[in-house]
Write a protein that holds these residues in place. Sequence first.
Motif, PDB file in Angstrom:
ATOM      1  N   ILE A 243      34.861  28.567  34.608  1.00 37.53           N
ATOM      2  CA  ILE A 243      33.478  28.941  34.289  1.00 37.53           C
ATOM      3  C   ILE A 243      33.096  30.225  35.026  1.00 37.53           C
ATOM      4  O   ILE A 243      32.494  31.133  34.446  1.00 37.53           O
ATOM      5  N   ALA A 244      33.471  30.326  36.301  1.00 40.75           N
ATOM      6  CA  ALA A 244      33.186  31.537  37.072  1.00 40.75           C
ATOM      7  C   ALA A 244      33.858  32.743  36.435  1.00 40.75           C
ATOM      8  O   ALA A 244      33.277  33.834  36.372  1.00 40.75           O
ATOM      9  N   GLY A 245      35.060  32.554  35.937  1.00 43.10           N
ATOM     10  CA  GLY A 245      35.776  33.647  35.275  1.00 43.10           C
ATOM     11  C   GLY A 245      35.042  34.170  34.062  1.00 43.10           C
ATOM     12  O   GLY A 245      34.993  35.383  33.818  1.00 43.10           O
ATOM     13  N   VAL A 246      34.448  33.276  33.293  1.00 47.47           N
ATOM     14  CA  VAL A 246      33.677  33.689  32.116  1.00 47.47           C
ATOM     15  C   VAL A 246      32.453  34.496  32.548  1.00 47.47           C
ATOM     16  O   VAL A 246      32.135  35.526  31.939  1.00 47.47           O
ATOM     17  N   ILE A 247      31.783  34.057  33.604  1.00 47.10           N
ATOM     18  CA  ILE A 247      30.596  34.771  34.095  1.00 47.10           C
ATOM     19  C   ILE A 247      30.987  36.151  34.622  1.00 47.10           C
ATOM     20  O   ILE A 247      30.339  37.157  34.315  1.00 47.10           O
ATOM     21  N   MET A 248      32.070  36.213  35.381  1.00 40.47           N
ATOM     22  CA  MET A 248      32.534  37.493  35.918  1.00 40.47           C
ATOM     23  C   MET A 248      32.957  38.433  34.784  1.00 40.47           C
ATOM     24  O   MET A 248      32.667  39.627  34.830  1.00 40.47           O
ATOM     25  N   SER A 249      33.604  37.887  33.774  1.00 43.05           N
ATOM     26  CA  SER A 249      34.018  38.693  32.624  1.00 43.05           C
ATOM     27  C   SER A 249      32.808  39.226  31.875  1.00 43.05           C
ATOM     28  O   SER A 249      32.758  40.395  31.492  1.00 43.05           O
ATOM     29  N   TRP A 250      31.791  38.371  31.679  1.00 45.86           N
ATOM     30  CA  TRP A 250      30.558  38.809  31.000  1.00 45.86           C
ATOM     31  C   TRP A 250      29.940  39.963  31.791  1.00 45.86           C
ATOM     32  O   TRP A 250      29.518  40.965  31.214  1.00 45.86           O
ATOM     33  N   ALA A 251      29.887  39.802  33.119  1.00 43.99           N
ATOM     34  CA  ALA A 251      29.300  40.848  33.969  1.00 43.99           C
ATOM     35  C   ALA A 251      30.075  42.157  33.817  1.00 43.99           C
ATOM     36  O   ALA A 251      29.474  43.229  33.646  1.00 43.99           O
ATOM     37  N   ASP A 252      31.380  42.080  33.850  1.00 50.97           N
ATOM     38  CA  ASP A 252      32.197  43.282  33.729  1.00 50.97           C
ATOM     39  C   ASP A 252      32.003  43.954  32.368  1.00 50.97           C
ATOM     40  O   ASP A 252      31.818  45.167  32.291  1.00 50.97           O
ATOM     41  N   GLU A 253      32.032  43.151  31.307  1.00 53.46           N
ATOM     42  CA  GLU A 253      31.877  43.695  29.950  1.00 53.46           C
ATOM     43  C   GLU A 253      30.505  44.324  29.725  1.00 53.46           C
ATOM     44  O   GLU A 253      30.344  45.189  28.867  1.00 53.46           O
ATOM     45  N   ASN A 254      29.507  43.887  30.488  1.00 55.41           N
ATOM     46  CA  ASN A 254      28.142  44.371  30.315  1.00 55.41           C
ATOM     47  C   ASN A 254      27.688  45.292  31.444  1.00 55.41           C
ATOM     48  O   ASN A 254      26.491  45.561  31.580  1.00 55.41           O
ATOM     49  N   ASN A 255      28.645  45.752  32.262  1.00 55.82           N
ATOM     50  CA  ASN A 255      28.347  46.663  33.376  1.00 55.82           C
ATOM     51  C   ASN A 255      27.255  46.130  34.295  1.00 55.82           C
ATOM     52  O   ASN A 255      26.326  46.847  34.680  1.00 55.82           O
ATOM     53  N   VAL A 256      27.367  44.852  34.625  1.00 55.55           N
ATOM     54  CA  VAL A 256      26.399  44.177  35.483  1.00 55.55           C
ATOM     55  C   VAL A 256      27.071  43.881  36.821  1.00 55.55           C
ATOM     56  O   VAL A 256      28.205  43.395  36.863  1.00 55.55           O
ATOM     57  N   ALA A 257      26.384  44.175  37.912  1.00 54.77           N
ATOM     58  CA  ALA A 257      26.911  43.873  39.242  1.00 54.77           C
ATOM     59  C   ALA A 257      27.049  42.362  39.402  1.00 54.77           C
ATOM     60  O   ALA A 257      26.241  41.589  38.867  1.00 54.77           O
ATOM     61  N   PHE A 258      28.069  41.958  40.140  1.00 52.28           N
ATOM     62  CA  PHE A 258      28.332  40.529  40.349  1.00 52.28           C
ATOM     63  C   PHE A 258      28.604  40.287  41.815  1.00 52.28           C
ATOM     64  O   PHE A 258      29.292  41.068  42.466  1.00 52.28           O
ATOM     65  N   LYS A 259      28.057  39.192  42.342  1.00 52.97           N
ATOM     66  CA  LYS A 259      28.239  38.878  43.760  1.00 52.97           C
ATOM     67  C   LYS A 259      28.351  37.370  43.944  1.00 52.97           C
ATOM     68  O   LYS A 259      27.570  36.616  43.383  1.00 52.97           O
ATOM     69  N   PHE A 260      29.359  36.957  44.714  1.00 56.66           N
ATOM     70  CA  PHE A 260      29.459  35.571  45.171  1.00 56.66           C
ATOM     71  C   PHE A 260      28.756  35.465  46.517  1.00 56.66           C
ATOM     72  O   PHE A 260      28.805  36.397  47.321  1.00 56.66           O
ATOM     73  N   GLN A 261      28.125  34.306  46.775  1.00 63.49           N
ATOM     74  CA  GLN A 261      27.593  34.019  48.102  1.00 63.49           C
ATOM     75  C   GLN A 261      28.043  32.639  48.515  1.00 63.49           C
ATOM     76  O   GLN A 261      28.009  31.706  47.705  1.00 63.49           O
ATOM     77  N   LEU A 262      28.456  32.510  49.750  1.00 60.41           N
ATOM     78  CA  LEU A 262      28.766  31.186  50.277  1.00 60.41           C
ATOM     79  C   LEU A 262      27.475  30.377  50.340  1.00 60.41           C
ATOM     80  O   LEU A 262      26.402  30.940  50.608  1.00 60.41           O
ATOM     81  N   PRO A 263      27.562  29.067  50.118  1.00 57.76           N
ATOM     82  CA  PRO A 263      26.342  28.244  50.203  1.00 57.76           C
ATOM     83  C   PRO A 263      25.611  28.417  51.533  1.00 57.76           C
ATOM     84  O   PRO A 263      24.391  28.537  51.559  1.00 57.76           O
ATOM     85  N   SER A 264      26.352  28.459  52.628  1.00 60.67           N
ATOM     86  CA  SER A 264      25.710  28.615  53.938  1.00 60.67           C
ATOM     87  C   SER A 264      25.014  29.967  54.066  1.00 60.67           C
ATOM     88  O   SER A 264      23.978  30.082  54.728  1.00 60.67           O
ATOM     89  N   ALA A 265      25.552  31.003  53.401  1.00 58.14           N
ATOM     90  CA  ALA A 265      24.964  32.350  53.496  1.00 58.14           C
ATOM     91  C   ALA A 265      23.634  32.434  52.763  1.00 58.14           C
ATOM     92  O   ALA A 265      22.651  32.939  53.322  1.00 58.14           O
TER      93      ALA A 265
END
Length: 172
Positions: free
Chosen positions: A91-113
Amino acid sequence: MEIYDDKEEFIMKIVGIDMSSQKTGICLMSNGEYTSHVLIDLHKIKDTDERIRKMMKSIKTQLNEYQPDIIVMEECLMTNNIKTVKVLSYIAGVIMSWADENNVAFKFQLPSAWRKRVGIIQGPKTKRETLKLEAIDMVKEKFKIEVTDDEAEAILIAYSMLCNEKLNDIEI
């Protein structure tokens, strides 16, 4: 695609995602203000493959509607259940791919962060359920809305991008 308001000022759109294979919360913040959120609830679909395909499609549909400038989501942490890790990775891969295809910045955050950024204190023995209840309470207090834990965490993940880590205040 950049969006401007009637004063020709750029509108920054942040999407926060609390992802799972059964219920995924997605929140939109525009120019530092809560705009809307959705809960994609597919927990009644018992066939995992079907549920994952529908979840991926539903998330992409919502991203197409929101047209964010940045997507931030919780990092997939290793659990004892490798099947869960695999499903969340797909699922994360699909979201990251959508972001890349649409020139949208993407960021992961740790739950604690993200929790630290919004002001939720997490000790080493703090139970997950306690943290979820704190998130629900924080959203009710800050945004004056009643939500589930999945919705609350999506809202706070998006909101965390607006918080100054040291001062727990809005960055300007």
